[in-house]
Design an enzyme around this catalytic site. Structure first.
Site, PDB file in Angstrom:
ATOM      1  N   ARG A 113       0.761  -1.119   0.040  1.00 39.08           N
ATOM      2  CA  ARG A 113       0.010   0.055  -0.115  1.00 39.08           C
ATOM      3  C   ARG A 113       0.857   1.196   0.033  1.00 39.08           C
ATOM      4  NH1 ARG A 113      -4.832  -2.224   3.995  1.00 39.08           N
ATOM      5  NH2 ARG A 113      -6.055  -2.906   2.480  1.00 39.08           N
ATOM      6  N   GLY A 160      -8.742  -7.367   0.110  1.00 41.27           N
ATOM      7  CA  GLY A 160      -7.636  -7.462   0.475  1.00 41.27           C
ATOM      8  C   GLY A 160      -7.171  -9.012   0.405  1.00 41.27           C
ATOM      9  N   LYS A 205     -16.868 -12.047   4.725  1.00 40.49           N
ATOM     10  CA  LYS A 205     -17.639 -11.060   5.427  1.00 40.49           C
ATOM     11  C   LYS A 205     -18.908 -11.095   4.697  1.00 40.49           C
ATOM     12  CE  LYS A 205     -13.566  -8.181   5.479  1.00 40.49           C
ATOM     13  NZ  LYS A 205     -13.260  -7.244   4.417  1.00 40.49           N
ATOM     14  N   GLY A 219     -13.974  -3.464   0.542  1.00 40.59           N
ATOM     15  CA  GLY A 219     -15.494  -2.861   0.610  1.00 40.59           C
ATOM     16  C   GLY A 219     -15.782  -1.797  -0.668  1.00 40.59           C
TER      17      GLY A 219
HETATM   18  P1  ADP Z   1     -11.619  -9.980   0.735  1.00 39.85           P
HETATM   19  O1  ADP Z   1     -10.441  -9.660   1.824  1.00 39.85           O
HETATM   20  O2  ADP Z   1     -10.750 -10.399  -0.307  1.00 39.85           O
HETATM   21  O3  ADP Z   1     -12.641  -9.030   0.647  1.00 39.85           O
HETATM   22  P2  ADP Z   1     -12.829 -11.484   2.907  1.00 39.85           P
HETATM   23  O4  ADP Z   1     -12.275 -10.847   4.040  1.00 39.85           O
HETATM   24  O5  ADP Z   1     -14.332 -11.230   2.798  1.00 39.85           O
HETATM   25  O6  ADP Z   1     -12.204 -11.156   1.510  1.00 39.85           O
HETATM   26  O7  ADP Z   1     -12.816 -13.081   2.937  1.00 39.85           O
HETATM   27  C1  ADP Z   1     -11.416 -13.740   3.135  1.00 39.85           C
HETATM   28  C2  ADP Z   1     -11.548 -14.672   3.977  1.00 39.85           C
HETATM   29  O8  ADP Z   1     -12.479 -15.634   3.979  1.00 39.85           O
HETATM   30  C3  ADP Z   1     -10.383 -15.649   4.298  1.00 39.85           C
HETATM   31  O9  ADP Z   1      -9.633 -15.361   5.354  1.00 39.85           O
HETATM   32  C4  ADP Z   1     -10.677 -16.853   3.904  1.00 39.85           C
HETATM   33  O10 ADP Z   1     -10.205 -18.048   4.873  1.00 39.85           O
HETATM   34  C5  ADP Z   1     -12.131 -16.964   4.495  1.00 39.85           C
HETATM   35  N1  ADP Z   1     -13.107 -17.825   3.973  1.00 39.85           N
HETATM   36  C6  ADP Z   1     -13.128 -18.619   2.719  1.00 39.85           C
HETATM   37  N2  ADP Z   1     -13.853 -19.423   2.734  1.00 39.85           N
HETATM   38  C7  ADP Z   1     -14.151 -19.784   3.880  1.00 39.85           C
HETATM   39  C8  ADP Z   1     -14.940 -20.816   4.441  1.00 39.85           C
HETATM   40  N3  ADP Z   1     -15.641 -22.022   3.763  1.00 39.85           N
HETATM   41  N4  ADP Z   1     -15.124 -21.180   5.591  1.00 39.85           N
HETATM   42  C9  ADP Z   1     -14.496 -19.971   6.715  1.00 39.85           C
HETATM   43  N5  ADP Z   1     -13.827 -18.999   5.811  1.00 39.85           N
HETATM   44  C10 ADP Z   1     -13.376 -18.972   4.467  1.00 39.85           C
HETATM   45 MG    MG Z   2     -10.501  -9.629   4.247  1.00 37.20          MG
END
Ligand code: ADP
Ligand code: MG
Length: 410
Positions: free
Chosen positions: A44, A362, A206, A385
């Site tokens: 970043r 992220g 999330k 987000g």
């Molecule tokens: P981003 O940061 O790309 O927006 P999120 O923060 O929403 O994505 O989600 C990322 C997290 O989701 C990762 O830490 C991953 O381990 C978790 N994750 C993905 N699939 C599962 C699952 N089936 N059960 C629990 N956690 C999950």
């Molecule tokens: Mg995340």
């Protein structure tokens, strides 16, 4: 104003004269820190160097403003920007001063006496509750520090905070930095007549924060592929036995609504047909593959299965436009990373074949880096987000507050 004009016609740092001016630059220095306070990943900081260099090259005096973590309005020493100051000094090869705070008399003096070629970094703006409350008096104090405002923090543009929205209303012109400009250019193409088929891939953890996004995406895309923790809530809503898997009870009704909505609108809404079921979410645990009819009783869905993957890859290979947010499984643990890494490979292959592919989030960005395909994808956004809200067609307050091209400046 059409959706894309809202982001296309904003003034950028290339539209203003900065010589001799004090330039307040909202950056995103919210870098991951290890427990001993060291910077784990400085991507970043690097991402915003072109903007800082651009200010300096024009003879402007950069005053950098950022948040770090969630100190909730109190001074938290572990969330000081001191480690960022040191790293930034190394990356820029010039003196970077750290102010003791981001507003106040002492800080105003530091900003006023900043010499040519020097850089001032303000302390974490979330040490003040007024930041997230977007309190006008606080925004005015930020505005008093400079002559021009630049926003280069796309990742926080969906928040109407004092440093992203309030100050931009008061300190004009308020323009996009180079990183912000790049984000608006790429993401803007997803709003303005994307080539079809347009496929969205959603996953991650999330859920409640993202489920509304799906509703709005329905009007824009041809197919939505759902994996990761997000898929579990939908599977549960469809009566699939998901065992101890992560899901969100409060949005089960919304999930049902979304499934119905997709059908009404004739959009392909693709949920996993099979999945990897782990005894526990840790490395080296017992894993079995299960079809959705079998379910995951007594276990935890940690990745999508092979049949699902084949279906997802078919959609991705046919797509002309792709937006991906959220990993397909617990990819941080190698045993559960296959679905995510394969999807990353296939998004990269589609992108290399001419599709317009954007990745946001992220964790999704780190998954893409882990798969070694970051350079093969059209655009990897710095926003999570923010990229989601942008893509679903919401107007982000941090962007709305920027000056329009051709706008008369005071
Ligand atoms: P981003 O940061 O790309 O927006 P999120 O923060 O929403 O994505 O989600 C990322 C997290 O989701 C990762 O830490 C991953 O381990 C978790 N994750 C993905 N699939 C599962 C699952 N089936 N059960 C629990 N956690 C999950
Ligand atoms: Mg995340």
């Amino acid at each position: 104003m059409s959706r894309s004009e809202y982001s296309d016609n904003r003034m950028t740092i290339e539209d203003v004269a900065l010589s001799g001016k004090r330039v307040l630059v909202r950056v995103d220095f919210n870098v991951p820190l290890s427990e001993d306070g060291k910077i784990d990943d400085d991507f970043r900081i690097r991402a915003t160097l072109p903007t800082i260099e651009c200010v300096l090259a024009q003879g402007g005096r950069p005053i950098l403003l950022s948040h770090m973590g969630r100190p909730k309005g109190k001074r938290v020493d572990g969330l000081s920007l001191a480690p960022v100051r040191a790293r930034l000094e190394g990356l820029l090869g010039r003196k970077v001063h750290l102010a003791p705070d981001c507003v106040g008399d002492g800080v105003e003096e530091m900003a006023a006496s900043l010499g040519p070629g020097e850089v001032l970094l303000l302390e974490n703006c979330r040490f003040h509750l007024e930041e997230t409350e977007n309190e006008p008096g606080f925004a005015a104090k930020l505005a008093a520090l400079a002559d021009v405002y630049v926003n280069d923090a796309f990742g926080t543009a969906h928040r109407a905070h004092a440093s992203t929205e309030g100050v931009a209303r008061l300190l004009r012109p308020a323009v996009a930095g180079l990183l912000m400009k790049k984000e608006l250019e790429f993401l803007g193409k997803l709003l303005a007549g994307p080539k079809r088929p347009y496929v969205a891939i959603l996953g991650g953890a999330k859920i409640s924060g993202k489920i509304e996004v799906l509703k709005n995406l329905m009007d824009r895309v041809d197919a939505i592929l759902v994996g990761g923790g997000m898929a579990n809530t939908f599977l549960k809503a469809e009566g699939v036995e998901i065992g101890d898997s992560l899901y969100e009870e409060t949005v089960l009704d919304v999930a049902r609504e979304i499934i119905d909505l997709a059908e009404t609108k004739g959009i392909a809404f693709v949920l996993p047909d099979d999945f990897a079921v782990a005894d526990e979410v840790r490395p080296g645990t017992r894993i079995r593959m299960a079809m959705r009819e079998e379910g995951a009783a007594g276990g935890y869905i940690a990745d999508i299965g092979d049949k699902t993957l084949v279906g997802f890859i078919e959609h991705i290979a046919r797509a002309e436009t792709i937006f991906w947010n959220g990993p397909m499984g617990v990819f941080e643990i190698e045993d559960f990373s296959r679905g995510t890494l394969e999807v990353a490979q296939s998004v990269a292959a589609a992108s290399q074949g001419g599709a317009f592919a954007v990745v946001g989030g992220g964790d999704t960005a780190s998954a893409v880096a882990k798969a070694n395909v970051k350079d093969k994808i059209t655009h990897v956004s710095t926003g999570g987000g923010a990229s989601l809200e942008f893509v679903e067609g919401k107007e982000l307050p941090g962007i709305v507050a920027l000056s329009m091209k051709g706008e008369v400046q005071p």
